[in-house]
Design an enzyme around this catalytic site. Sequence first.
Site, PDB file in Angstrom:
ATOM      1  N   ASN A 103       0.827  -1.209   0.000  1.00  0.00           N
ATOM      2  CA  ASN A 103       0.000   0.000   0.000  1.00  0.00           C
ATOM      3  C   ASN A 103       0.860   1.257   0.000  1.00  0.00           C
ATOM      4  O   ASN A 103       1.984   1.247   0.487  1.00  0.00           O
ATOM      5  CB  ASN A 103      -0.940   0.000   1.221  1.00  0.00           C
ATOM      6  CG  ASN A 103      -1.839  -1.229   1.228  1.00  0.00           C
ATOM      7  OD1 ASN A 103      -2.049  -1.851   0.187  1.00  0.00           O
ATOM      8  ND2 ASN A 103      -2.308  -1.607   2.398  1.00  0.00           N
ATOM      9  N   HIS A 120       5.711  -0.677  -2.941  1.00  0.00           N
ATOM     10  CA  HIS A 120       5.271   0.072  -4.128  1.00  0.00           C
ATOM     11  C   HIS A 120       5.429   1.571  -3.937  1.00  0.00           C
ATOM     12  O   HIS A 120       4.768   2.360  -4.586  1.00  0.00           O
ATOM     13  CB  HIS A 120       3.804  -0.274  -4.456  1.00  0.00           C
ATOM     14  CG  HIS A 120       3.630  -1.689  -4.903  1.00  0.00           C
ATOM     15  ND1 HIS A 120       2.453  -2.386  -4.765  1.00  0.00           N
ATOM     16  CD2 HIS A 120       4.513  -2.554  -5.428  1.00  0.00           C
ATOM     17  CE1 HIS A 120       2.617  -3.623  -5.221  1.00  0.00           C
ATOM     18  NE2 HIS A 120       3.858  -3.756  -5.629  1.00  0.00           N
ATOM     19  N   GLU A 217     -12.048 -12.840   1.472  1.00  0.00           N
ATOM     20  CA  GLU A 217     -12.192 -13.890   0.439  1.00  0.00           C
ATOM     21  C   GLU A 217     -10.884 -14.685   0.359  1.00  0.00           C
ATOM     22  O   GLU A 217      -9.850 -14.231   0.829  1.00  0.00           O
ATOM     23  CB  GLU A 217     -12.447 -13.236  -0.939  1.00  0.00           C
ATOM     24  CG  GLU A 217     -13.801 -12.565  -1.059  1.00  0.00           C
ATOM     25  CD  GLU A 217     -13.850 -11.666  -2.313  1.00  0.00           C
ATOM     26  OE1 GLU A 217     -14.624 -10.708  -2.290  1.00  0.00           O
ATOM     27  OE2 GLU A 217     -13.081 -11.919  -3.261  1.00  0.00           O
TER      28      GLU A 217
END
Length: 248
Positions: A103, A120, A217
């Site tokens: 993030n 990143h 998920e």
Amino acid sequence: MDEILIHKAADVLRRSRYAIAFTGAGISVESGIPPFRGENGIWSKYDPATLELDFFHRNPLESWKVIKELFYMYFGNAEPNTAHIALSRFEQKGLIKSIITQNIDDLHQKAGSRTVYEFHGNSKKLVCTKCGADYPPVYIDFDHLPPLCGACSGLIKPDFIFFGENIPFDAYQNSVEAAKKADVVIVIGSTGEVMPAAQMPFIAKQNGASIIEVNTETSKFTHSITDFYLEGKATEVMKQLYFAVYGE
Ligand code: APR
Ligand code: ZN
């Protein structure tokens, strides 16, 4: 949430020698920042090509319109949530040694975490693509895009990694080192789809680490390397995990 599983994961975490966290966009969803993939994901509204490095240099204004909308409208006023704060508290207690994050929203640092490897980059800094001068977001006049360098009139770019751009060397090195040392990795809110970032939990697993995964998920990690899959929202699961470890 499976109480027994939470307590088993808490036991492994409590007994760890070198636990780290690996986080993705999912940990910041409950801070109001949409994920990139999945329902209402950023890439369902915007074309990821606008954040490719050569597109940015060829179409700076189009790229900057997406950058403005995504990263400065959303991230600007996002606050850390319970999950970010739990990780910061685990670090203060000496249990979590570092965080490898994909993030760029600065929320781990805002929550007080100190050892954060930003795979990143970070949206809190901008850089001139010509002379390398640094700029804070406050310098950018979002009504006059694309922003140009005050020193050399070069194109200014946010300091996060575009597609096609190299991962910051230090972040990569530190992340691989931490992954190799880790005996426990808490993987929170990541699809495991983006390489080389998603390699980090796999490196840890190859070196014998136990993987605790927190996600709403299943992901690329779940049926391959995850040992404890704690299904649920990051804020709820991390609050329960913290309570299971410290009873507070
Ligand atoms: N709690 C926990 N997990 C969540 C939550 C939540 N409240 N909401 C969503 N998730 C999970 C989703 O199930 C998914 O696995 O977070 C993940 C979000 O997926 P992505 O947006 O693809 O996030 P990530 O895997 O970190 O993407 C990696 O892709 O575009 C690049 O550079 C960008 O860093 C980003 C990278
Ligand atoms: Zn310049």
